[in-house]
Structures are given as C-alpha cells and as structure tokens.
Design an enzyme around this catalytic site. Structure first.
Site, PDB file in Angstrom:
ATOM      1  N   CYS A 112       0.811  -1.225   0.000  1.00 33.05           N
ATOM      2  CA  CYS A 112       0.000   0.000   0.000  1.00 33.05           C
ATOM      3  C   CYS A 112       0.846   1.279   0.000  1.00 33.05           C
ATOM      4  CB  CYS A 112      -0.928   0.014   1.209  1.00 33.05           C
ATOM      5  SG  CYS A 112      -2.118  -1.317   1.162  1.00 33.05           S
ATOM      6  N   HIS A 242      -3.058   7.365   2.170  1.00 34.62           N
ATOM      7  CA  HIS A 242      -3.510   6.036   1.779  1.00 34.62           C
ATOM      8  C   HIS A 242      -4.840   5.763   2.493  1.00 34.62           C
ATOM      9  CE1 HIS A 242      -3.864   1.861   1.094  1.00 34.62           C
ATOM     10  NE2 HIS A 242      -3.531   1.499   2.316  1.00 34.62           N
ATOM     11  N   ASN A 272     -10.092   0.138   0.266  1.00 31.60           N
ATOM     12  CA  ASN A 272      -8.625   0.198   0.225  1.00 31.60           C
ATOM     13  C   ASN A 272      -8.153  -0.413  -1.102  1.00 31.60           C
ATOM     14  OD1 ASN A 272      -5.891  -0.222   0.489  1.00 31.60           O
ATOM     15  ND2 ASN A 272      -5.989  -1.086   2.555  1.00 31.60           N
TER      16      ASN A 272
HETATM   17  N1  ACO Z   1     -18.321  -7.881  10.135  1.00 34.14           N
HETATM   18  C1  ACO Z   1     -18.754  -8.132  11.392  1.00 34.14           C
HETATM   19  N2  ACO Z   1     -17.932  -8.489  12.386  1.00 34.14           N
HETATM   20  C2  ACO Z   1     -16.642  -8.592  12.109  1.00 34.14           C
HETATM   21  C3  ACO Z   1     -16.098  -8.352  10.823  1.00 34.14           C
HETATM   22  C4  ACO Z   1     -17.024  -7.985   9.813  1.00 34.14           C
HETATM   23  N3  ACO Z   1     -16.641  -7.716   8.548  1.00 34.14           N
HETATM   24  N4  ACO Z   1     -14.779  -8.536  10.846  1.00 34.14           N
HETATM   25  C5  ACO Z   1     -14.446  -8.867  12.108  1.00 34.14           C
HETATM   26  N5  ACO Z   1     -15.567  -8.911  12.853  1.00 34.14           N
HETATM   27  C6  ACO Z   1     -15.707  -9.256  14.275  1.00 34.14           C
HETATM   28  C7  ACO Z   1     -14.554 -10.076  14.806  1.00 34.14           C
HETATM   29  O1  ACO Z   1     -14.761 -11.442  14.528  1.00 34.14           O
HETATM   30  C8  ACO Z   1     -14.610  -9.772  16.275  1.00 34.14           C
HETATM   31  O2  ACO Z   1     -15.628 -10.527  16.838  1.00 34.14           O
HETATM   32  P1  ACO Z   1     -15.475 -11.146  18.343  1.00 34.14           P
HETATM   33  O3  ACO Z   1     -15.343  -9.945  19.237  1.00 34.14           O
HETATM   34  O4  ACO Z   1     -16.723 -11.916  18.535  1.00 34.14           O
HETATM   35  O5  ACO Z   1     -14.223 -11.966  18.299  1.00 34.14           O
HETATM   36  C9  ACO Z   1     -15.058  -8.300  16.314  1.00 34.14           C
HETATM   37  O6  ACO Z   1     -15.663  -8.039  15.030  1.00 34.14           O
HETATM   38  C10 ACO Z   1     -13.926  -7.329  16.523  1.00 34.14           C
HETATM   39  O7  ACO Z   1     -12.877  -7.680  15.608  1.00 34.14           O
HETATM   40  P2  ACO Z   1     -11.561  -6.853  15.568  1.00 34.14           P
HETATM   41  O8  ACO Z   1     -10.625  -7.464  14.565  1.00 34.14           O
HETATM   42  O9  ACO Z   1     -11.064  -6.650  16.964  1.00 34.14           O
HETATM   43  O10 ACO Z   1     -12.127  -5.457  14.980  1.00 34.14           O
HETATM   44  P3  ACO Z   1     -11.385  -4.098  14.851  1.00 34.14           P
HETATM   45  O11 ACO Z   1     -12.096  -3.066  15.605  1.00 34.14           O
HETATM   46  O12 ACO Z   1      -9.902  -4.224  15.058  1.00 34.14           O
HETATM   47  O13 ACO Z   1     -11.633  -3.765  13.307  1.00 34.14           O
HETATM   48  C11 ACO Z   1     -10.420  -3.789  11.245  1.00 34.14           C
HETATM   49  C12 ACO Z   1     -11.127  -4.617  12.312  1.00 34.14           C
HETATM   50  C13 ACO Z   1     -11.449  -2.919  10.572  1.00 34.14           C
HETATM   51  C14 ACO Z   1      -9.810  -4.752  10.230  1.00 34.14           C
HETATM   52  C15 ACO Z   1      -9.333  -2.923  11.905  1.00 34.14           C
HETATM   53  O14 ACO Z   1      -8.530  -3.691  12.752  1.00 34.14           O
HETATM   54  C16 ACO Z   1      -8.458  -2.244  10.885  1.00 34.14           C
HETATM   55  O15 ACO Z   1      -8.913  -1.442  10.113  1.00 34.14           O
HETATM   56  N6  ACO Z   1      -7.151  -2.523  10.910  1.00 34.14           N
HETATM   57  C17 ACO Z   1      -6.220  -1.928   9.952  1.00 34.14           C
HETATM   58  C18 ACO Z   1      -6.451  -2.534   8.634  1.00 34.14           C
HETATM   59  C19 ACO Z   1      -5.631  -1.860   7.598  1.00 34.14           C
HETATM   60  O16 ACO Z   1      -5.500  -0.688   7.602  1.00 34.14           O
HETATM   61  N7  ACO Z   1      -5.086  -2.637   6.725  1.00 34.14           N
HETATM   62  C20 ACO Z   1      -4.235  -2.031   5.737  1.00 34.14           C
HETATM   63  C21 ACO Z   1      -3.800  -3.032   4.830  1.00 34.14           C
HETATM   64  S1  ACO Z   1      -2.509  -2.250   3.989  1.00 34.14           S
HETATM   65  C22 ACO Z   1      -1.808  -3.281   2.830  1.00 34.14           C
HETATM   66  O17 ACO Z   1      -0.650  -3.173   2.652  1.00 34.14           O
HETATM   67  C23 ACO Z   1      -2.665  -4.289   2.107  1.00 34.14           C
END
Ligand code: ACO
Length: 315
Positions: A112, A242, A272
C-alpha cells in the site's frame, strides 16, 4: 529542478459492490463495516480485466487529455503487488501499448506504500536523469488476492488504478519524500501461498496490530518529514493519505492538529485499493475543484512489509 504533478487520471472498474451485497454472502453488516472502516462500497474488476488493463486505461485517458508527445516520457514507474504476469512488467506493457520508446520502465512492489516509492523514483529520474516527464502509476487488483470467505479482510479492499504525470519544473514541485520499511511486520499482513503452485494466494492480516503500526508510523513519518523541511503542518492545504481505514486517519489527524476538512477521504466509495488509493484520492480532490495550483499537499502511506512513506509537494 523539481518534479511537479501536472496531470492525473484514473480507472475504476464498472462493477460496484456495496456492503449490503457483501452481507448476503458473509456474516457482516453495512453498519459494522461503516462504523469500523468508513467503507460503503468498492469497485471490483471484471473477469477479463487485470491490473495491467486498469493501468493502461488510466494512462490512455491521461495522455489523451494532455496531448503529450510520448517521446518526452523518460520513465514509467508502476506501483503494484497484483500483476498477473511475472514479466514483462506492467510498466513495459504500458510502454508497448502507449508507444513510448527508450523509457526507464519498471514495477515496484511496496504494497500500500507503493505509490510513494514510485513517486520517489520518479522524483529521482527528473532531478538526476533529466527526464522531461515521468509517468507514475498506482494500480492494484486486490479482489484477486482476497479471501472472500474471511469477513475480517474481504470487506476492506477494492480495485482501481491512478496515474499521474510528473514534469520537470524549475520553480516548484515535490519538496521532500521519505520511504522506508521495517522487518517486524512480515507475519502481521501478508499474502499466503505460492505463486508457482495452483493453490489460491490470499491475504491475511492481524487488523489490530496493523492499525497500531499504521497510526504510529503515519504520524511520525509525516512529522519528521515536515520538520526536516521546516514546514509547519498548519501550512498544509490538503492531506492525501492512503485510504485504509477512516478511523486510522481520524487518529492521525487529531495528533497532527490539522482540520479534518483538509484530509481527503475516498474509502467510502473506493475502499482500500492499495497502491492505487493515493492517486485515486488525489484525482477525486482535483475533480472536486478545491485543489488549486500552489496548494501544499502531504501524502502518507503504510503497507505490508511493513513499508511506509510520506511526501510533501507544492501542486
Ligand atoms: N463484520 C462483522 N464483524 C466482524 C467483521 C465484519 N466484517 N470482521 C471482524 N468482525 C468481528 C470479529 O470477529 C470480532 O468478533 P469477536 O469480538 O466476537 O471476536 C469483532 O468483530 C472485533 O474484531 P476486531 O478485529 O477486533 O475489529 P477491529 O475493531 O480491530 O476492526 C479492522 C477490524 C477494521 C480490520 C481494523 O482492525 C483495521 O482497520 N485494521 C487496519 C487494517 C488496515 O488498515 N489494513 C491495511 C492493509 S494495507 C496493505 O498493505 C494491504
């Protein structure tokens, strides 16, 4: 001599997949996705499209709009991690299709952060190799490496391409750029699988850890870059980051004490798109009519690796 952004164009696949559509096949909801990420929809490429075809469409639009003589383009640098061929590079495919000869042409993979790595190389080409124009492309077909059964990642990504043209300018342009990487993130965000086997390769991520890294690195990298050039964050007209997650950008914006109104956000429509997300966001700012010549822009990114980067320029 400076490298100045003189034009931009984009390509987004026709098919738009809403959060509601995803929730028909995944245990998720529009509300959850919007609250945690700010994403409402994403463009997904058709079966006969590739990262290469999206990049070509963006570049064809850009060159047609600018009526550029291809012989003046000294370099083509494509940021991508989702090329469907090992060789020739997408950059060389573009050179062939666009009739550009003798150009320094290569692809770079910094996930990214790739667009900023490509921008850094384009800046070097203009400053140290006398290129008149440098064509910089960010493109990714993230849907091709998405595990569509994993709700924690499938909702986050989209496909698209953005191209910009850098031109040598004696007065102004890119003021500073810094890119780098660090070793501890390899297992936290990666594509599993082997490109040389018939098994699918799909992305997995420890969202919480990536989130923590992203907030810290986006802030410190941008702050160090601005400080090293004696630039007050308050003098930045637009932050073009980004587009991974709206909440990450809100955290960093608060730390920076910059008005949220100056931070460009396009993840609602694009999700993204990895290396394409900064040029897509820049083009959307340009299309809004709010970006004018002389405005100061701050770009910043992080990605798998981990990689990171920030750049400041006068538009
Ligand atoms: N829908 C509903 N529930 C979900 C989903 C979904 N799509 N995805 C996860 N959950 C659930 C999980 O299973 C978990 O449930 P549990 O509490 O029963 O175990 C709960 O939601 C919380 O999950 P978390 O992973 O703790 O959620 P978080 O608040 O961290 O949000 C997210 C997840 C959006 C992925 C966040 O962590 C994030 O944005 N992280 C950064 C991601 C990012 O920027 N990636 C960049 C990639 S860059 C590259 O180089 C490709």
């Amino acid at each position: 001599m400076f490298a100045r952004i003189v034009a931009s164009q984009i390509y987004l696949p026709q098919r738009i997949v809403s959060n509601h559509e995803l929730s028909e096949s995944l245990d998720t909801s529009h509300e959850w996705i919007v609250k945690r990420t700010g994403i409402h929809a994403r463009h997904i490429l058709a079966d006969d499209e590739t990262a290469s075809s999206m990049a070509l469409s963006a570049c064809q639009r850009l060159l047609a709009e600018q009526n550029i003589d291809p012989s003046l383009i000294g370099s083509i640098i494509v940021a991508t991690s989702t090329s469907h061929t090992a060789m020739p590079s997408i950059a060389c495919q573009l050179a062939n299709s666009l009739g550009i000869n003798d150009a320094f042409s290569l692809d770079v993979n910094a996930a990214c952060s790739g667009f900023l790595y490509a921008l850094s190389l384009g800046n070097d080409r203009i400053r140290h190799h006398n290129d008149h124009y440098s064509l910089i492309v960010g493109v990714d077909a993230m849907s091709r490496i998405t595990d569509w059964s994993d709700r924690s990642t499938a909702v986050l990504f989209g496909d698209g391409a953005g191209a910009i043209l850098l031109k040598s300018d004696p007065d102004t342009g890119l003021i500073g750029i810094r890119c780098g990487s660090e070793s501890h993130g390899e297992e936290l965000l990666r594509v599993h699988g082997n490109l040389h086997s018939s098994q699918p390769c799909t992305l997995s991520m420890d969202g919480k850890e990536v989130f923590r890294f992203a907030v810290d690195r986006l802030y410190t990298t941008s702050q160090n870059l601005l400080a090293s050039h004696g630039i007050d964050p308050q003098s930045i007209d637009w932050v073009v980051p980004h587009q991974a997650n709206s909440r990450i950008l809100d955290y960093v914006t608060k730390q920076f004490d910059i008005s949220p109104l100056r931070v460009v956000k396009t993840m609602a429509q694009h999700a993204n798109t990895s290396a394409a997300s900064i040029p897509l966001a820049l083009h959307s700012l340009r299309d809004s009519g709010k970006l004018v010549r002389g405005h100061r822009l701050l770009f910043k990114a992080f990605g798998a690796g981990f990689t990171w980067g920030a750049a400041v320029c006068e538009y």
